[in-house]
Design a protein around this motif. Structure first.
Motif, PDB file in Angstrom:
ATOM      1  N   TYR A 184       1.938  -5.992  -6.727  1.00 14.05           N
ATOM      2  CA  TYR A 184      -0.055  -4.890  -7.192  1.00 14.05           C
ATOM      3  C   TYR A 184       1.255  -3.407  -5.788  1.00 14.05           C
ATOM      4  O   TYR A 184       1.382  -4.056  -4.633  1.00 14.05           O
ATOM      5  CB  TYR A 184      -0.297  -5.432  -6.245  1.00 14.05           C
ATOM      6  CG  TYR A 184      -1.853  -4.724  -6.534  1.00 14.05           C
ATOM      7  CD1 TYR A 184      -2.437  -5.018  -7.435  1.00 14.05           C
ATOM      8  CD2 TYR A 184      -1.746  -4.535  -5.072  1.00 14.05           C
ATOM      9  CE1 TYR A 184      -3.607  -5.027  -7.429  1.00 14.05           C
ATOM     10  CE2 TYR A 184      -3.480  -3.279  -4.823  1.00 14.05           C
ATOM     11  CZ  TYR A 184      -4.148  -3.708  -6.483  1.00 14.05           C
ATOM     12  OH  TYR A 184      -4.962  -2.700  -6.592  1.00 14.05           O
ATOM     13  N   TYR A 217      -2.089   2.484 -13.759  1.00 16.99           N
ATOM     14  CA  TYR A 217      -4.426   2.737 -13.130  1.00 16.99           C
ATOM     15  C   TYR A 217      -4.334   4.229 -13.076  1.00 16.99           C
ATOM     16  O   TYR A 217      -3.869   5.087 -13.400  1.00 16.99           O
ATOM     17  CB  TYR A 217      -4.052   2.255 -11.369  1.00 16.99           C
ATOM     18  CG  TYR A 217      -5.636   2.189 -10.926  1.00 16.99           C
ATOM     19  CD1 TYR A 217      -6.243   1.606 -12.156  1.00 16.99           C
ATOM     20  CD2 TYR A 217      -6.009   2.845  -9.750  1.00 16.99           C
ATOM     21  CE1 TYR A 217      -7.696   1.530 -11.578  1.00 16.99           C
ATOM     22  CE2 TYR A 217      -7.352   2.611  -9.908  1.00 16.99           C
ATOM     23  CZ  TYR A 217      -7.995   1.806 -10.558  1.00 16.99           C
ATOM     24  OH  TYR A 217      -9.623   2.219 -10.341  1.00 16.99           O
ATOM     25  N   ASN A 226      -2.566   7.646  -5.983  1.00 20.05           N
ATOM     26  CA  ASN A 226      -2.851   6.978  -5.241  1.00 20.05           C
ATOM     27  C   ASN A 226      -1.993   7.937  -3.726  1.00 20.05           C
ATOM     28  O   ASN A 226      -2.455   7.961  -2.219  1.00 20.05           O
ATOM     29  CB  ASN A 226      -3.156   5.625  -4.870  1.00 20.05           C
ATOM     30  CG  ASN A 226      -4.788   5.188  -5.440  1.00 20.05           C
ATOM     31  OD1 ASN A 226      -5.160   5.917  -5.175  1.00 20.05           O
ATOM     32  ND2 ASN A 226      -4.311   4.119  -5.621  1.00 20.05           N
ATOM     33  N   ASN A 227      -0.862   8.278  -3.897  1.00 24.08           N
ATOM     34  CA  ASN A 227       0.492   8.910  -3.342  1.00 24.08           C
ATOM     35  C   ASN A 227      -0.116  10.023  -2.743  1.00 24.08           C
ATOM     36  O   ASN A 227       0.604  10.823  -2.601  1.00 24.08           O
ATOM     37  CB  ASN A 227       1.545   8.579  -4.058  1.00 24.08           C
ATOM     38  CG  ASN A 227       2.720   8.777  -3.215  1.00 24.08           C
ATOM     39  OD1 ASN A 227       2.884   8.197  -2.453  1.00 24.08           O
ATOM     40  ND2 ASN A 227       4.022   9.641  -3.707  1.00 24.08           N
ATOM     41  N   GLN A 238       0.474  -1.394  -0.068  1.00 21.89           N
ATOM     42  CA  GLN A 238      -0.125  -0.431  -0.033  1.00 21.89           C
ATOM     43  C   GLN A 238       0.769   1.484   0.113  1.00 21.89           C
ATOM     44  O   GLN A 238       0.012   2.250   0.101  1.00 21.89           O
ATOM     45  CB  GLN A 238      -1.235  -0.038   1.136  1.00 21.89           C
ATOM     46  CG  GLN A 238      -2.339  -0.887   1.072  1.00 21.89           C
ATOM     47  CD  GLN A 238      -2.962  -0.906   2.615  1.00 21.89           C
ATOM     48  OE1 GLN A 238      -3.044  -0.768   3.471  1.00 21.89           O
ATOM     49  NE2 GLN A 238      -3.874  -1.667   2.217  1.00 21.89           N
ATOM     50  N   TYR A 239       2.203   1.303   0.194  1.00 21.39           N
ATOM     51  CA  TYR A 239       3.251   2.614   0.186  1.00 21.39           C
ATOM     52  C   TYR A 239       4.423   2.165  -1.428  1.00 21.39           C
ATOM     53  O   TYR A 239       3.944   1.313  -2.400  1.00 21.39           O
ATOM     54  CB  TYR A 239       3.955   1.859   1.152  1.00 21.39           C
ATOM     55  CG  TYR A 239       3.027   2.137   2.627  1.00 21.39           C
ATOM     56  CD1 TYR A 239       2.740   3.535   3.394  1.00 21.39           C
ATOM     57  CD2 TYR A 239       2.679   1.136   3.434  1.00 21.39           C
ATOM     58  CE1 TYR A 239       1.864   3.193   3.900  1.00 21.39           C
ATOM     59  CE2 TYR A 239       1.480   1.095   4.192  1.00 21.39           C
ATOM     60  CZ  TYR A 239       1.122   2.492   4.667  1.00 21.39           C
ATOM     61  OH  TYR A 239       0.057   2.209   5.770  1.00 21.39           O
ATOM     62  N   ASP A 291       0.684   0.190  -4.743  1.00 22.35           N
ATOM     63  CA  ASP A 291      -1.154   1.305  -4.373  1.00 22.35           C
ATOM     64  C   ASP A 291      -0.042   2.450  -5.045  1.00 22.35           C
ATOM     65  O   ASP A 291      -0.729   3.584  -5.416  1.00 22.35           O
ATOM     66  CB  ASP A 291      -1.415   1.719  -3.038  1.00 22.35           C
ATOM     67  CG  ASP A 291      -3.172   0.804  -3.006  1.00 22.35           C
ATOM     68  OD1 ASP A 291      -2.704  -0.260  -4.537  1.00 22.35           O
ATOM     69  OD2 ASP A 291      -3.448   0.187  -2.123  1.00 22.35           O
ATOM     70  N   LYS A 292       0.779   2.531  -4.291  1.00 20.14           N
ATOM     71  CA  LYS A 292       2.107   4.442  -4.546  1.00 20.14           C
ATOM     72  C   LYS A 292       2.817   4.446  -5.834  1.00 20.14           C
ATOM     73  O   LYS A 292       2.982   3.593  -6.749  1.00 20.14           O
ATOM     74  CB  LYS A 292       2.025   4.945  -3.312  1.00 20.14           C
ATOM     75  CG  LYS A 292       0.705   4.588  -2.159  1.00 20.14           C
ATOM     76  CD  LYS A 292       1.111   5.378  -1.400  1.00 20.14           C
ATOM     77  CE  LYS A 292      -0.201   5.912  -0.523  1.00 20.14           C
ATOM     78  NZ  LYS A 292      -0.798   4.795   0.215  1.00 20.14           N
ATOM     79  N   TYR A 307       0.696  -0.774 -10.861  1.00 18.81           N
ATOM     80  CA  TYR A 307       1.032   0.112  -9.773  1.00 18.81           C
ATOM     81  C   TYR A 307      -0.559   1.608  -9.926  1.00 18.81           C
ATOM     82  O   TYR A 307      -0.851   2.124 -10.734  1.00 18.81           O
ATOM     83  CB  TYR A 307       2.323   0.802  -9.770  1.00 18.81           C
ATOM     84  CG  TYR A 307       2.616   1.900 -11.743  1.00 18.81           C
ATOM     85  CD1 TYR A 307       1.641   3.186 -12.397  1.00 18.81           C
ATOM     86  CD2 TYR A 307       2.970   1.152 -12.365  1.00 18.81           C
ATOM     87  CE1 TYR A 307       2.295   3.674 -13.281  1.00 18.81           C
ATOM     88  CE2 TYR A 307       3.211   1.224 -13.530  1.00 18.81           C
ATOM     89  CZ  TYR A 307       2.875   2.405 -13.865  1.00 18.81           C
ATOM     90  OH  TYR A 307       3.391   2.974 -15.074  1.00 18.81           O
ATOM     91  N   GLY A 308      -0.716   2.144  -8.863  1.00 20.83           N
ATOM     92  CA  GLY A 308      -1.155   3.218  -9.007  1.00 20.83           C
ATOM     93  C   GLY A 308      -0.946   4.422  -8.125  1.00 20.83           C
ATOM     94  O   GLY A 308      -1.488   4.899  -6.978  1.00 20.83           O
ATOM     95  N   THR A 365      -6.289   6.890 -11.714  1.00 15.78           N
ATOM     96  CA  THR A 365      -6.805   7.630 -10.029  1.00 15.78           C
ATOM     97  C   THR A 365      -7.239   8.932 -10.926  1.00 15.78           C
ATOM     98  O   THR A 365      -7.825   9.352  -9.648  1.00 15.78           O
ATOM     99  CB  THR A 365      -6.036   7.424  -9.344  1.00 15.78           C
ATOM    100  OG1 THR A 365      -4.759   7.764  -9.667  1.00 15.78           O
ATOM    101  CG2 THR A 365      -5.608   5.849  -9.019  1.00 15.78           C
TER     102      THR A 365
END
Length: 231
Positions: free
Chosen positions: A55, A117, A85-86, A31-32, A57-58, A81-82, A119
């Motif tokens: 995978y 991704y 979201n960072n 998530q980081y 998130d940031k 990667y997303g 976002t």
């Protein structure tokens, strides 16, 4: 070495991940932010989701990372990667430096090797001195799919025999970008060889524009719409 700092960021260096399984992120799910130096990911699988090997998130910063024969049930055969979201803190743009991605597959989505991704926030992905070979996606971006919010800059890299669209499977909306599919694409000093898209853009397909497309080498790319190199 695998470690995390007090902010939760994940750092890996020289690690080997082989044959791992996960829902999303066969070997790494974070998530980081993730920074890697020279790790290798072979034969990992996202069983029902995204990111066959990783995978995240940031923000992702990869240096000399190797992805071989990883598979995702959906998108991002090797990496999802997303970046947008960072919101905690910013390490900078997405960085893929000296990455080697071969034989990765997105079985049910886009981004045979890499999926960025969408976002709803702008970000930049920078790819340099990397190799993407024999990656495949069911939908768009045989090697790289970067979201509509992203600007993708690629320099000094090789894209060879990547494919958007899997044989015998028709996709609503088509399969575009044999090597790359993104919103804005800037490409300089790259080689695109033998990439295939079933629909538009044998090498590159852009939602908006391709910058400096002539500053690259193209050989043997094919699509189904008469735009073998870029669209």
């Amino acid at each position: 070495m695998c470690s995390s700092d007090l902010d939760g960021d994940l750092e890996t260096s020289g690690c080997l991940f082989v044959g791992n399984r996960g829902w999303s992120g066969g070997a790494v799910a974070s998530q980081y932010n993730w920074i890697d130096y020279g790790s290798t990911f072979i034969g990992n699988r996202a069983m029902r989701g995204y990111g066959g090997a990783a995978y995240v998130d940031k923000i992702v910063q990869l240096h000399g990372t190797v992805f071989q024969q990883n598979t995702a049930a959906l998108g991002g055969g090797a990496l999802w990667y997303g970046a947008a979201n960072n919101w905690i803190h910013d390490l900078g743009v997405i960085t893929l430096d000296r990455v080697i991605a071969t034989g990765n597959v997105a079985e049910g989505g886009s981004g045979g090797a890499v999926y960025g991704y969408d976002t709803g926030r702008d970000y930049e992905t920078v790819v340099s001195s990397s190799v993407f070979k024999n990656n495949r996606a069911l939908v768009d971006g045989g090697a790289i799919f970067d979201a509509e919010d992203a600007t993708l800059t690629v320099t000094g890299s090789t894209f060879q025999q990547n494919r958007a669209g899997l044989r015998g499977i028709a996709v609503m909306g088509g399969s575009d970008g044999g090597a790359i599919m993104a919103r804005f694409v800037s490409v300089v000093g790259n080689r695109f060889i033998g990439n295939i898209a079933l629909d538009y853009g044998g090498a590159i397909c852009s939602v908006n524009d391709v910058y400096t497309p002539d500053a690259n080498v193209y050989r043997g790319n094919r699509d189904g719409a008469g735009y073998p190199n870029w669209y």
